[in-house]
Design a protein around this motif. Structure first.
Motif, PDB file in Angstrom:
ATOM      1  N   ILE A   1     -33.958 127.944  54.358  1.00 31.73           N
ATOM      2  CA  ILE A   1     -32.860 127.158  53.794  1.00 31.73           C
ATOM      3  C   ILE A   1     -31.753 126.935  54.826  1.00 31.73           C
ATOM      4  O   ILE A   1     -31.219 125.821  54.953  1.00 31.73           O
ATOM      5  CB  ILE A   1     -32.285 127.854  52.544  1.00 31.73           C
ATOM      6  CG1 ILE A   1     -33.357 127.994  51.458  1.00 31.73           C
ATOM      7  CG2 ILE A   1     -31.071 127.092  52.002  1.00 31.73           C
ATOM      8  CD1 ILE A   1     -33.839 126.708  50.871  1.00 31.73           C
ATOM      9  N   PHE A   2     -31.408 127.972  55.570  1.00 33.94           N
ATOM     10  CA  PHE A   2     -30.292 127.865  56.507  1.00 33.94           C
ATOM     11  C   PHE A   2     -30.720 127.328  57.872  1.00 33.94           C
ATOM     12  O   PHE A   2     -30.135 126.362  58.371  1.00 33.94           O
ATOM     13  CB  PHE A   2     -29.631 129.235  56.678  1.00 33.94           C
ATOM     14  CG  PHE A   2     -28.479 129.236  57.646  1.00 33.94           C
ATOM     15  CD1 PHE A   2     -27.297 128.564  57.360  1.00 33.94           C
ATOM     16  CD2 PHE A   2     -28.585 129.891  58.875  1.00 33.94           C
ATOM     17  CE1 PHE A   2     -26.241 128.547  58.272  1.00 33.94           C
ATOM     18  CE2 PHE A   2     -27.539 129.878  59.784  1.00 33.94           C
ATOM     19  CZ  PHE A   2     -26.363 129.212  59.484  1.00 33.94           C
ATOM     20  N   LEU A   3     -31.768 127.908  58.473  1.00 36.00           N
ATOM     21  CA  LEU A   3     -32.133 127.547  59.846  1.00 36.00           C
ATOM     22  C   LEU A   3     -33.122 126.385  59.927  1.00 36.00           C
ATOM     23  O   LEU A   3     -32.839 125.357  60.541  1.00 36.00           O
ATOM     24  CB  LEU A   3     -32.737 128.767  60.554  1.00 36.00           C
ATOM     25  CG  LEU A   3     -31.779 129.718  61.269  1.00 36.00           C
ATOM     26  CD1 LEU A   3     -32.569 130.845  61.928  1.00 36.00           C
ATOM     27  CD2 LEU A   3     -30.951 128.983  62.317  1.00 36.00           C
ATOM     28  N   THR A   4     -34.287 126.561  59.309  1.00 38.10           N
ATOM     29  CA  THR A   4     -35.370 125.602  59.527  1.00 38.10           C
ATOM     30  C   THR A   4     -35.065 124.223  58.950  1.00 38.10           C
ATOM     31  O   THR A   4     -35.451 123.208  59.541  1.00 38.10           O
ATOM     32  CB  THR A   4     -36.689 126.150  58.935  1.00 38.10           C
ATOM     33  OG1 THR A   4     -36.868 127.496  59.354  1.00 38.10           O
ATOM     34  CG2 THR A   4     -37.868 125.330  59.392  1.00 38.10           C
ATOM     35  N   LEU A   5     -34.382 124.157  57.822  1.00 42.80           N
ATOM     36  CA  LEU A   5     -34.032 122.845  57.263  1.00 42.80           C
ATOM     37  C   LEU A   5     -33.132 122.048  58.200  1.00 42.80           C
ATOM     38  O   LEU A   5     -33.068 120.819  58.110  1.00 42.80           O
ATOM     39  CB  LEU A   5     -33.352 122.993  55.895  1.00 42.80           C
ATOM     40  CG  LEU A   5     -34.227 123.395  54.702  1.00 42.80           C
ATOM     41  CD1 LEU A   5     -33.416 123.347  53.420  1.00 42.80           C
ATOM     42  CD2 LEU A   5     -35.456 122.505  54.580  1.00 42.80           C
ATOM     43  N   SER A   6     -32.438 122.742  59.100  1.00 45.06           N
ATOM     44  CA  SER A   6     -31.605 122.038  60.080  1.00 45.06           C
ATOM     45  C   SER A   6     -32.460 121.307  61.107  1.00 45.06           C
ATOM     46  O   SER A   6     -32.001 120.372  61.761  1.00 45.06           O
ATOM     47  CB  SER A   6     -30.676 123.034  60.790  1.00 45.06           C
ATOM     48  OG  SER A   6     -29.815 123.659  59.860  1.00 45.06           O
ATOM     49  N   ALA A   7     -33.713 121.761  61.269  1.00 44.06           N
ATOM     50  CA  ALA A   7     -34.620 121.140  62.240  1.00 44.06           C
ATOM     51  C   ALA A   7     -35.313 119.951  61.590  1.00 44.06           C
ATOM     52  O   ALA A   7     -36.535 119.913  61.458  1.00 44.06           O
ATOM     53  CB  ALA A   7     -35.634 122.164  62.733  1.00 44.06           C
ATOM     54  N   ASP A   8     -34.521 118.979  61.164  1.00 45.96           N
ATOM     55  CA  ASP A   8     -35.101 117.796  60.527  1.00 45.96           C
ATOM     56  C   ASP A   8     -35.248 116.680  61.550  1.00 45.96           C
ATOM     57  O   ASP A   8     -34.421 116.506  62.434  1.00 45.96           O
ATOM     58  CB  ASP A   8     -34.234 117.333  59.354  1.00 45.96           C
ATOM     59  CG  ASP A   8     -32.889 116.796  59.806  1.00 45.96           C
ATOM     60  OD1 ASP A   8     -32.182 117.534  60.506  1.00 45.96           O
ATOM     61  OD2 ASP A   8     -32.568 115.652  59.473  1.00 45.96           O
ATOM     62  N   ASN A   9     -36.325 115.947  61.426  1.00 50.34           N
ATOM     63  CA  ASN A   9     -36.598 114.812  62.306  1.00 50.34           C
ATOM     64  C   ASN A   9     -36.266 113.539  61.542  1.00 50.34           C
ATOM     65  O   ASN A   9     -37.083 112.998  60.822  1.00 50.34           O
ATOM     66  CB  ASN A   9     -38.068 114.823  62.733  1.00 50.34           C
ATOM     67  CG  ASN A   9     -38.365 113.789  63.816  1.00 50.34           C
ATOM     68  OD1 ASN A   9     -37.562 112.892  64.076  1.00 50.34           O
ATOM     69  ND2 ASN A   9     -39.513 113.918  64.437  1.00 50.34           N
TER      70      ASN A   9
END
Length: 651
Positions: free
Chosen positions: A71-79
């Motif tokens: 929720i916090f880290l990986t969702l920030s890695a959006d393309n």
């Protein structure tokens, strides 16, 4: 020049968008209370150490893995608003120098494998609740019937029933929240279990406590699918709704633990704590709601699998297969071949394991691998794109690696119970591996030449009336990404023994971008009104329809009075008003003159077998209406080095 292609990602925050997020994102992770506590307790004696420690492990797993990592880290890695392992790979592949291909294939393979285990375990867990009302009820046929219905209706799309998903999941999460609260009031001391010391004590003091992590991990298996579905809702909608979802999940787990602590029986004796906390008068309604929730969870995994394969095709990890758009919604994709594979896989899973308790042992291993691969790719994203200091990324990597490797080890022991499942994963992995690396080998044979230098010869051929006209507009699909280059084999095709005379020569290059929804084009005029190159930039989530795009481009050029196309004949006649277009596709095949080493022989022969079984280039590029010519081009990868051939001498 830009074509209209809107990104479907919902970024605006509203009640409707939050409802959509609840309906699409949380099906898998939201239905985990059906089997997690039952898997942790199993047939072991019910003790405070086991129950408190188990629910403590669940809470901190949801906190670290789902909340912090995804929720916090990986969702920030959006393309550009899209998520998933292929979107992450597209973002970071330029920094990996080839090292990221295998982790990406492993992540995609194991996530796809999740598509044949989540539907049967979820649906079976819900349907088995009927055994409380009807003992010895044969649940396997019911589960197979529900699964078959889900896969049958994929061909019609989920546009109509999609509007039902959101409200249904609101009812589901509200139900599990209330059920949990009704039990916590009888044993409020259960809140002490949120102290991480109970989780530590379970792993250290309970006999073989470490191996219980395999059951604990079931609570977070939907986190990877959550990231893959990012593009449907937007990260802000997901983050807001996760607050409600996590509270509902944790309260329900605490409620099940409270119920366990108030039981006089020493063991579960086959009971499922989830259904046991329901009042008897509500049981049938609860089973129906649970079954609806598992159908939604299954639908999310199936739709995610379609999206995954669509991205794999675009990034050259999967052979081209037939794609369908059952509705007018852009994001709705249906892949008949994959639908059949998943349906057969799900049915075999339920026939092999018989019930959800046996499937719990098979669950977890694949998603652990997928999560580890995401962590690996995420490290590249944080270092090279977010520019976070390596020491901090290393610390984050250390924490998640320790957690995920522990889960992996705890799940590895289940291999003996899931050997059949490994064949499916190996099958998927080998297809992706062979297709990706064989295409790289094929690309080594591409030789390019300067198109501008050959333009005068093309002009001369076009004006040579002694040569019969092949077509008014002759179009070649080219892999040359430089504006003034073209493959040598295309020029050989044009200037062969029977030269192809045309009024206009078009060379169309499809450039797959790292962004998901790009759709625009550039026109490069090599020779006035005679030799034209078009570069079509297509996002990796866009299905190419080359014929449609090309005719639209020509129409735009004519309307804008560019390239003088508006004043020249287009090949139409009084008998047929259609413009005279001819597409030429060059298809490679392995020449008999090859002398392969074992590895290259297996790779390339497997590649061309897959290519033969996959969709044709004409259909894949949307050329099913045009006049298309297919030309075969032999590949000599490893020519015979020593040929022994002697002339027979007659005496």
């Amino acid at each position: 020049m830009e074509m209209n292609m809107k990104n479907p990602t919902v970024q605006k925050i509203s009640a409707a968008s939050l409802l959509v997020a609840l309906g699409i994102i949380y099906g898998d992770i939201g239905t985990s209370p059906l089997y997690v506590m039952k898997a942790i307790v199993g047939d072991r004696p019910i003790t405070e150490l086991l129950v408190y420690g188990g629910v403590s492990c669940v809470f901190w797993t949801l906190t670290f893995q789902t909340t912090f990592k995804y929720i916090f880290l990986t969702l920030s890695a959006d393309n550009h608003g899209e998520g998933g392992v292929f979107s992450l790979y597209a973002l970071v592949k330029r920094f990996g120098k080839g090292k990221l291909v295998i982790p990406t294939i492993l992540g995609a393979t194991t996530l796809l494998a999740d598509g044949i285990i989540t539907p049967p375990i979820s649906v079976a867990s819900a349907v088995e609740g009927l055994e409380v009302l009807i003992p010895d009820l044969p649940t396997v046929p019911i589960v197979i019937a529900i699964l078959s219905g889900i896969f049958f209706f994929q061909r019609f799309g989920t546009q109509k029933i999609g509007s039902f998903f959101g409200p249904a999941m609101v009812i589901w999460f509200s139900m599990i929240l209330i059920l949990g609260l009704t039990q916590i009031v009888h044993h409020p001391e259960i809140f002490k279990a949120l102290n991480p010391i109970y989780a530590y004590n379970l792993l250290v003091e309970y006999p073989h406590g470490f191996w219980l992590l395999g059951a604990v991990f079931l609570c977070t298996t939907g986190a990877e699918a959550l990231y893959s579905d990012l593009g449907h809702c937007g990260k802000t909608n997901i983050r807001i709704t996760w607050v409600f979802v996590k509270i509902a999940l944790v309260v329900n787990y605490l409620g099940q633990a409270s119920w366990l602590m108030t039981q006089s029986a020493n063991t579960l004796d086959g009971k499922n704590p989830f259904f046991s906390i329901m009042p008897e008068w509500f049981l049938l309604s609860g089973i129906i709601i649970a079954t609806c929730a598992t159908v939604i969870a299954s639908q999310a995994l199936i739709s995610g699998s379609y999206t995954l394969i669509n991205e794999a095709i675009s990034l050259n990890f999967w052979p081209r297969v037939a794609l369908r758009n059952p509705t007018d919604l852009k994001g709705q994709i249906y892949i008949p071949s994959l639908n059949t594979i998943l349906w057969i896989g799900c049915v075999l899973m339920i026939l092999y394991f018989k019930n959800s308790a046996h499937m719990e042992a098979a669950y977890g291993f694949s998603i652990t691998v997928a999560m580890m691969m995401t962590t690996f790719l995420l490290a590249y994203y944080l270092i090279y794109i977010k520019k976070i200091k390596t020491i901090w990324v290393g610390l984050i990597l250390l924490v998640f690696s320790a957690i995920e490797i522990s889960f992996f080890i705890a799940n590895v022991v289940k291999i003996k119970e899931r050997w059949m499942f490994l064949f499916f994963e190996l099958f998927i992995f080998m297809i992706m591996y062979i297709w990706f690396y064989s295409r790289k080998i094929n690309n080594k044979f591409l030789k390019f030449t300067n198109l501008a230098e050959k333009a005068p010869m093309l002009k001369e051929l076009s004006e040579d009336d002694s040569i019969p006209k092949y077509s008014t507009h002759l179009i070649y699909l080219s892999k040359a990404d430089k504006n003034y280059e073209i493959e040598e084999k295309i020029l050989k095709s044009i200037f062969s023994k029977k030269p192809k005379r045309a009024d206009v020569y078009w060379f169309l290059h499809i450039n797959r971008t790292n962004e998901p929804h790009t759709l625009n084009y550039d026109v490069i005029e090599i020779l006035d009104d005679k030799v034209i190159k078009v570069v079509l930039n297509v996002g990796f989530r866009v299905q190419p329809k080359v014929e449609l795009y090309f005719k639209k481009i020509v129409q735009d050029l004519v309307e804008n009075k560019e390239l003088n196309l508006h004043i020249r004949p287009d090949g139409s006649t009084k008998y047929n008003n259609e413009p005279d277009y001819k597409f030429v596709i060059l298809e490679k095949f392995l020449s008999v003159e090859n002398e392969f080493a074992v590895k290259e022989g297996l790779m390339l022969n497997s590649y061309f077998l897959l290519k033969h079984l996959s969709q044709s280039d004409a259909k894949a590029f949307g050329l099913d209406k045009s006049d298309v010519a297919i030309e075969k081009v032999p590949i000599v990868y490893q020519p015979i080095s020593k040929l022994t051939l002697e002339r027979k001498i007659n005496k």
